[in-house]
Design an enzyme around this catalytic site. Structure first.
Site, PDB file in Angstrom:
ATOM      1  N   PRO A 125      36.934  42.645  43.838  1.00  0.00           N
ATOM      2  CA  PRO A 125      37.135  42.881  42.419  1.00  0.00           C
ATOM      3  C   PRO A 125      36.740  41.606  41.666  1.00  0.00           C
ATOM      4  O   PRO A 125      37.090  40.508  42.096  1.00  0.00           O
ATOM      5  CB  PRO A 125      38.636  43.165  42.290  1.00  0.00           C
ATOM      6  CG  PRO A 125      39.261  42.808  43.585  1.00  0.00           C
ATOM      7  CD  PRO A 125      38.184  42.571  44.604  1.00  0.00           C
ATOM      8  N   VAL A 126      35.985  41.751  40.609  1.00  0.00           N
ATOM      9  CA  VAL A 126      35.405  40.578  39.936  1.00  0.00           C
ATOM     10  C   VAL A 126      36.349  40.060  38.851  1.00  0.00           C
ATOM     11  O   VAL A 126      36.883  40.845  38.058  1.00  0.00           O
ATOM     12  CB  VAL A 126      34.021  40.956  39.331  1.00  0.00           C
ATOM     13  CG1 VAL A 126      33.444  39.806  38.510  1.00  0.00           C
ATOM     14  CG2 VAL A 126      33.068  41.332  40.462  1.00  0.00           C
ATOM     15  N   GLY A 127      36.577  38.759  38.850  1.00  0.00           N
ATOM     16  CA  GLY A 127      37.389  38.135  37.799  1.00  0.00           C
ATOM     17  C   GLY A 127      38.886  38.382  37.947  1.00  0.00           C
ATOM     18  O   GLY A 127      39.617  38.346  36.970  1.00  0.00           O
ATOM     19  N   GLY A 173      40.883  36.728  40.435  1.00  0.00           N
ATOM     20  CA  GLY A 173      41.528  35.722  41.272  1.00  0.00           C
ATOM     21  C   GLY A 173      41.159  35.817  42.738  1.00  0.00           C
ATOM     22  O   GLY A 173      41.808  35.184  43.570  1.00  0.00           O
ATOM     23  N   GLY A 226      38.109  34.987  43.877  1.00  0.00           N
ATOM     24  CA  GLY A 226      37.022  34.044  44.180  1.00  0.00           C
ATOM     25  C   GLY A 226      35.642  34.675  44.197  1.00  0.00           C
ATOM     26  O   GLY A 226      34.782  34.246  44.971  1.00  0.00           O
ATOM     27  N   SER A 227      35.408  35.658  43.319  1.00  0.00           N
ATOM     28  CA  SER A 227      34.100  36.325  43.366  1.00  0.00           C
ATOM     29  C   SER A 227      32.959  35.369  43.008  1.00  0.00           C
ATOM     30  O   SER A 227      31.906  35.401  43.636  1.00  0.00           O
ATOM     31  CB  SER A 227      34.083  37.570  42.482  1.00  0.00           C
ATOM     32  OG  SER A 227      34.449  37.250  41.161  1.00  0.00           O
ATOM     33  N   SER A 228      33.171  34.488  42.027  1.00  0.00           N
ATOM     34  CA  SER A 228      32.048  33.609  41.669  1.00  0.00           C
ATOM     35  C   SER A 228      31.821  32.536  42.732  1.00  0.00           C
ATOM     36  O   SER A 228      30.677  32.172  43.006  1.00  0.00           O
ATOM     37  CB  SER A 228      32.229  32.988  40.281  1.00  0.00           C
ATOM     38  OG  SER A 228      33.242  32.021  40.290  1.00  0.00           O
ATOM     39  N   ASP A 276      37.659  27.512  45.487  1.00  0.00           N
ATOM     40  CA  ASP A 276      37.122  28.834  45.816  1.00  0.00           C
ATOM     41  C   ASP A 276      35.876  28.752  46.696  1.00  0.00           C
ATOM     42  O   ASP A 276      35.801  29.385  47.747  1.00  0.00           O
ATOM     43  CB  ASP A 276      36.770  29.610  44.539  1.00  0.00           C
ATOM     44  CG  ASP A 276      38.002  30.103  43.820  1.00  0.00           C
ATOM     45  OD1 ASP A 276      39.095  29.564  44.073  1.00  0.00           O
ATOM     46  OD2 ASP A 276      37.872  31.021  42.991  1.00  0.00           O
TER      47      ASP A 276
HETATM   48  O1  PMV Z   1      42.520  32.442  39.213  1.00  0.00           O
HETATM   49  P1  PMV Z   1      42.366  31.720  40.488  1.00  0.00           P
HETATM   50  O2  PMV Z   1      42.511  32.503  41.719  1.00  0.00           O
HETATM   51  O3  PMV Z   1      41.167  30.833  40.515  1.00  0.00           O
HETATM   52  O4  PMV Z   1      43.636  30.765  40.651  1.00  0.00           O
HETATM   53  C1  PMV Z   1      44.001  29.786  39.785  1.00  0.00           C
HETATM   54  C2  PMV Z   1      45.025  28.957  40.481  1.00  0.00           C
HETATM   55  C3  PMV Z   1      45.787  28.025  39.565  1.00  0.00           C
HETATM   56  O5  PMV Z   1      46.651  27.277  40.388  1.00  0.00           O
HETATM   57  C4  PMV Z   1      46.597  28.785  38.555  1.00  0.00           C
HETATM   58  C5  PMV Z   1      44.867  27.092  38.807  1.00  0.00           C
HETATM   59  C6  PMV Z   1      44.141  26.104  39.644  1.00  0.00           C
HETATM   60  O6  PMV Z   1      43.130  25.576  39.142  1.00  0.00           O
HETATM   61  O7  PMV Z   1      44.586  25.779  40.757  1.00  0.00           O
END
Ligand code: PMV
Length: 294
Positions: free
Chosen positions: A84-86, A88, A90-92, A135
């Site tokens: 799923p994109v966007g 959390g 890590g798609s990018s 990511d």
């Molecule tokens: O949205 P994601 O999966 O890239 O997670 C962000 C994780 C945070 O701890 C909220 C922010 C960060 O930069 O670590």
């Protein structure tokens, strides 16, 4: 350059944060894993200007990232993702690493881990401005890691995960990571004890994760979710999916990533039952496991 292959393919997994999001911004450790869902980049010889098919990954920043890596003519690009994109996952970051790998194959070689990390970071910066670097690094290395951000940079250490039957439940909404991180920052120092407790929880849960002790890990997920809710980053959509998973027998459930939407992860001894119940309820859900280290 050698003659390009008819099709040069690069693939790389997405990621999930298991424990410790948000607290990691303040120097606490977090645990993350590369997942068994990938982004795939296919490069094929073309005539004239580069053509791009990116379906779910269409993004105004994509041409800039492609310009940084590929010739503007003579190569066609197809991008597909199982993530799923966007949300959390890590798609990018996975797209960045898949592109680096596909370009290397196009050039008749294999991308090294260091190339994936260095070049992947260059691309991630084009996508996100100031990403943590987690990511694409997890995507390039695979496996599970404990990570920590210090003034000196990102520390990554491989960890072992025992059996971890995880289900991803998707809110279908993208969370705004930068805005959520800023909102937590604005609530300090009042929130510092909550942030400290998340950091301590990450340390405590390590042995249970390695043993695959589902009840201890599940309870830690529940506590991590309560703490994230106290930080104010769990949106009603996240809360609803957490409650749904628990009502279906999940041993633990929490948002994964920045929150404000995105995905929820749930630990369930019979993941297929939770997935079936979620799909019946109209919730996108799938099982996920760690992708092996490279
Ligand atoms: O949205 P994601 O999966 O890239 O997670 C962000 C994780 C945070 O701890 C909220 C922010 C960060 O930069 O670590």
């Amino acid at each position: 350059m050698t003659t390009p292959l008819p099709e040069s393919i690069g693939r790389a997994p997405g990621k999930l944060i298991l424990f410790g999001e948000h607290a990691v911004v303040y120097g606490h450790p977090a645990l993350a894993m590369a997942v068994d869902r990938c982004t795939t980049v296919r490069l094929s010889p073309g005539t004239g200007p580069r053509r791009v098919q990116a379906a779910a990954m269409e993004d105004p920043r994509l041409p800039i990232a492609l310009d940084a890596l590929l010739p503007s003519e003579g190569v066609d690009v197809q991008i597909d993702t199982e993530l799923p994109v966007g949300r959390g996952m890590g798609s990018s970051g996975s797209l960045a690493v898949a592109l680096v790998r596909a370009r290397a194959v196009w050039q008749g070689r294999t991308a090294s881990l260091q190339e994936c990390i260095d070049e992947g970071f260059r691309l991630e910066r084009l996508f996100h401005g100031n990403p943590s670097g987690l990511d694409h690094t997890v995507s390039a290395r695979g496996g599970a890691v404990r990570y920590r951000r210090t003034a000196a940079g990102l520390e990554l250490e491989p960890i072992h995960l025992g059996w971890l039957p995880l289900v991803v439940l998707d809110t279908g909404k993208a969370g705004d990571t930068a805005a959520l991180v800023a909102a937590v920052a604005a609530r300090r120092p009042a929130m510092d004890p909550v942030i400290q407790r998340i950091g301590a929880l990450v340390e405590e849960v390590g042995p249970a994760l390695a043993r695959g002790d589902l009840s201890v890990v599940g309870e830690a997920m529940n506590e991590n979710q309560r703490l994230l809710a106290q930080l104010g980053v769990s949106a009603p959509d996240n809360d609803a999916l957490v409650a749904f998973a628990r009502s279906q027998g999940a041993l633990g459930a929490k948002l994964a990533g920045a929150g404000g939407g995105g995905v929820v992860i749930a630990l369930h001894a019979h993941p297929e039952r939770l997935i079936a119940a979620a799909l019946l309820a109209g919730i996108a859900a799938f099982s996920v496991s760690v992708s092996p280290p490279e």
